[in-house]
Design an enzyme around this catalytic site. Structure first.
Site, PDB file in Angstrom:
ATOM      1  N   ASP A  55       0.853  -1.207   0.000  1.00 64.00           N
ATOM      2  CA  ASP A  55       0.000   0.000   0.000  1.00 64.00           C
ATOM      3  C   ASP A  55       0.885   1.253   0.000  1.00 64.00           C
ATOM      4  O   ASP A  55       0.658   2.184  -0.787  1.00 64.00           O
ATOM      5  CB  ASP A  55      -0.887   0.052   1.253  1.00 64.00           C
ATOM      6  CG  ASP A  55      -1.930  -1.050   1.322  1.00 64.00           C
ATOM      7  OD1 ASP A  55      -3.122  -0.743   1.214  1.00 64.00           O
ATOM      8  OD2 ASP A  55      -1.551  -2.223   1.475  1.00 64.00           O
TER       9      ASP A  55
ATOM     10  N   THR B  81      -7.465  -4.613   0.576  1.00 66.23           N
ATOM     11  CA  THR B  81      -6.220  -5.159   1.153  1.00 66.23           C
ATOM     12  C   THR B  81      -6.450  -6.558   1.747  1.00 66.23           C
ATOM     13  O   THR B  81      -5.573  -7.424   1.659  1.00 66.23           O
ATOM     14  CB  THR B  81      -5.678  -4.193   2.242  1.00 66.23           C
ATOM     15  OG1 THR B  81      -5.548  -2.900   1.651  1.00 66.23           O
ATOM     16  CG2 THR B  81      -4.316  -4.625   2.752  1.00 66.23           C
TER      17      THR B  81
ATOM     18  N   GLU C 231      -5.489   7.227   0.275  1.00 60.11           N
ATOM     19  CA  GLU C 231      -5.929   6.592   1.519  1.00 60.11           C
ATOM     20  C   GLU C 231      -4.895   6.651   2.649  1.00 60.11           C
ATOM     21  O   GLU C 231      -5.253   6.835   3.803  1.00 60.11           O
ATOM     22  CB  GLU C 231      -6.303   5.124   1.254  1.00 60.11           C
ATOM     23  CG  GLU C 231      -6.754   4.428   2.538  1.00 60.11           C
ATOM     24  CD  GLU C 231      -7.487   3.125   2.335  1.00 60.11           C
ATOM     25  OE1 GLU C 231      -7.421   2.556   1.237  1.00 60.11           O
ATOM     26  OE2 GLU C 231      -8.122   2.680   3.309  1.00 60.11           O
TER      27      GLU C 231
ATOM     28  N   ILE D 140      -4.015   0.154  -2.623  1.00 61.71           N
ATOM     29  CA  ILE D 140      -4.513  -1.234  -2.705  1.00 61.71           C
ATOM     30  C   ILE D 140      -5.913  -1.228  -2.113  1.00 61.71           C
ATOM     31  O   ILE D 140      -6.106  -1.114  -0.894  1.00 61.71           O
ATOM     32  CB  ILE D 140      -3.618  -2.239  -1.955  1.00 61.71           C
ATOM     33  CG1 ILE D 140      -2.254  -2.307  -2.640  1.00 61.71           C
ATOM     34  CG2 ILE D 140      -4.271  -3.635  -1.975  1.00 61.71           C
ATOM     35  CD1 ILE D 140      -1.417  -3.496  -2.272  1.00 61.71           C
ATOM     36  N   ASP D 141      -6.899  -1.311  -2.991  1.00 66.05           N
ATOM     37  CA  ASP D 141      -8.286  -1.410  -2.556  1.00 66.05           C
ATOM     38  C   ASP D 141      -8.567  -2.900  -2.376  1.00 66.05           C
ATOM     39  O   ASP D 141      -8.263  -3.700  -3.258  1.00 66.05           O
ATOM     40  CB  ASP D 141      -9.186  -0.806  -3.645  1.00 66.05           C
ATOM     41  CG  ASP D 141     -10.650  -0.866  -3.263  1.00 66.05           C
ATOM     42  OD1 ASP D 141     -10.963  -0.744  -2.058  1.00 66.05           O
ATOM     43  OD2 ASP D 141     -11.483  -1.041  -4.164  1.00 66.05           O
TER      44      ASP D 141
ATOM     45  N   ASP E 127      -6.638   4.900  -4.267  1.00 64.40           N
ATOM     46  CA  ASP E 127      -6.554   3.824  -3.277  1.00 64.40           C
ATOM     47  C   ASP E 127      -5.432   2.916  -3.770  1.00 64.40           C
ATOM     48  O   ASP E 127      -5.575   2.224  -4.782  1.00 64.40           O
ATOM     49  CB  ASP E 127      -7.881   3.052  -3.185  1.00 64.40           C
ATOM     50  CG  ASP E 127      -7.900   2.168  -1.946  1.00 64.40           C
ATOM     51  OD1 ASP E 127      -6.815   1.883  -1.411  1.00 64.40           O
ATOM     52  OD2 ASP E 127      -8.994   1.766  -1.522  1.00 64.40           O
TER      53      ASP E 127
ATOM     54  N   ASP F 133     -12.633   4.672  -2.744  1.00 63.58           N
ATOM     55  CA  ASP F 133     -13.172   3.316  -2.885  1.00 63.58           C
ATOM     56  C   ASP F 133     -14.195   3.225  -4.013  1.00 63.58           C
ATOM     57  O   ASP F 133     -14.702   2.129  -4.291  1.00 63.58           O
ATOM     58  CB  ASP F 133     -13.840   2.869  -1.577  1.00 63.58           C
ATOM     59  CG  ASP F 133     -12.820   2.431  -0.532  1.00 63.58           C
ATOM     60  OD1 ASP F 133     -11.736   1.971  -0.933  1.00 63.58           O
ATOM     61  OD2 ASP F 133     -13.117   2.550   0.667  1.00 63.58           O
TER      62      ASP F 133
END
Ligand code: AMP
Ligand code: MG
Length: 313
Positions: free
Chosen positions: A18, A99, A41, A96-97, A94, A247
């Site tokens: 991330d 995670t 994020e 890593i959406d 984001d 998101d």
């Protein structure tokens, strides 16, 4: 390999990847668009406090492969380029959406969008474990993932991640029978309200079980015509206040430009001018457009008694 996992104050996981992706995007966006704001994020606070030395070392090593001059201080600076405040024109990311899906070995996505005056103009989703071939998505765990791009008013396309130059247009499904609709929902029960989803499925007479999937890969499968409806109900988790813009921004435009429709559960367009969250919306409905009206009618049918019960406490 980027693997270390930390736990954020809201108890959600965050990984080395991330931070590495946000640092990379923070640096590259600043190079290309020096005056632009990035609303992302993560922030560097967790890796800056000295409590996660292994993570910081991993992130530094990964980025030093691209930029040998990388230092921990540079990482903090690049990650924190994402702490901008949403304004008239900004990017939202984001890194890593999903995670939890990334860690579990399931779907995840990197989502980047450009928002101008509250409207998403450009959306990019990379889904490293989702294959979209000839405009059709196959939900498979693959190492040959996809990138999806949408431009407002121009359309939506996908390409294999390994060959980002061969884009094909994508389009939503044409199915209009609620009973045969394919529904996608969060993998995690705690990210939605499964009782309300079950009631809607029953009211609409939907035959198949909703498909559980992490991240904005759900938007990708609706955009590519494999699923017909994407639903997210407000979870009963009081710690999670409102949906975050990163998101939804990229995924929503990808579905709209593939011919679909995206609103909240009351049929209201998503409002990206309310800050870091979709504070003026409740829940999410994305569809192939043909099924949107039927889904909203179903939502109205199930909402009355439940809302009254909520008000009574
Ligand atoms: P999904 O995989 O679609 O469930 O979405 C993953 C995103 O859901 C994460 O990026 C989180 O920001 C967000 N999320 C985390 N907790 C919740 C919750 N309780 N309700 C709704 N969304 C959540
Ligand atoms: Mg996310």
């Amino acid at each position: 390999m980027v693997l270390s996992t930390l736990t954020k104050s809201d108890r959600s996981p965050v990984t080395t990847a991330d931070f590495a992706i946000q640092a990379l995007a923070g640096r590259l966006l600043h190079e290309k668009f020096p005056g632009d704001i990035l609303v992302a994020e993560e922030s560097s606070a967790m890796i800056k406090d000295g409590k996660a030395p292994a993570s910081l070392e991993e992130i530094t090593k990964v980025l030093a492969r691209i930029w040998p001059e990388t230092t921990p201080e540079k990482i903090f600076e690049w990650v924190d380029r994402g702490t901008g405040v949403p304004g008239d024109r900004f990017w939202t990311l984001d890194p890593i959406d999903g995670t939890k899906g990334f860690i579990r070995g399931d779907q995840y996505a990197t989502a980047l969008a450009l928002v101008v005056k509250g409207h998403v103009q450009l959306g990019v989703l990379t889904c490293p474990r989702l294959a979209v071939q000839h405009g059709k998505a196959a939900v498979v765990k693959t190492n040959e993932g996809s990138v999806l791009v949408a431009c407002r008013g121009q359309g939506a396309w996908s390409a294999p991640l390994k060959d980002g130059s061969s884009f094909s247009p994508i389009a939503v499904s044409s199915s209009s029978q609620p009973g045969s609709a394919v529904v996608v929902r969060s993998y995690e029960d705690s990210h939605t309200n499964t009782d309300q989803l079950d009631r809607l499925v029953e009211v609409l007479g939907i035959q198949s079980e909703p498909v559980r999937m992490d991240s904005q890969a759900k938007y990708a499968v609706v955009a590519a015509g494999v699923a017909d409806l994407l639903l997210r109900f407000r979870s009963s988790n009081r710690e999670y206040d409102a949906a975050k813009i990163w998101d939804h921004a990229a995924g929503a435009l990808v579905v709209e430009e593939a011919g679909g429709c995206v609103t909240d559960l009351h049929g209201k367009p998503l409002d990206f001018s309310a800050g870091r969250t979709l504070a003026r919306n409740e829940g999410l409905l994305a569809s192939n457009r043909h099924l949107h009206g039927a889904a909203l009618a179903g939502l109205r049918a199930i909402s009355g008694p439940a809302d009254d019960a909520d008000k009574r406490g």
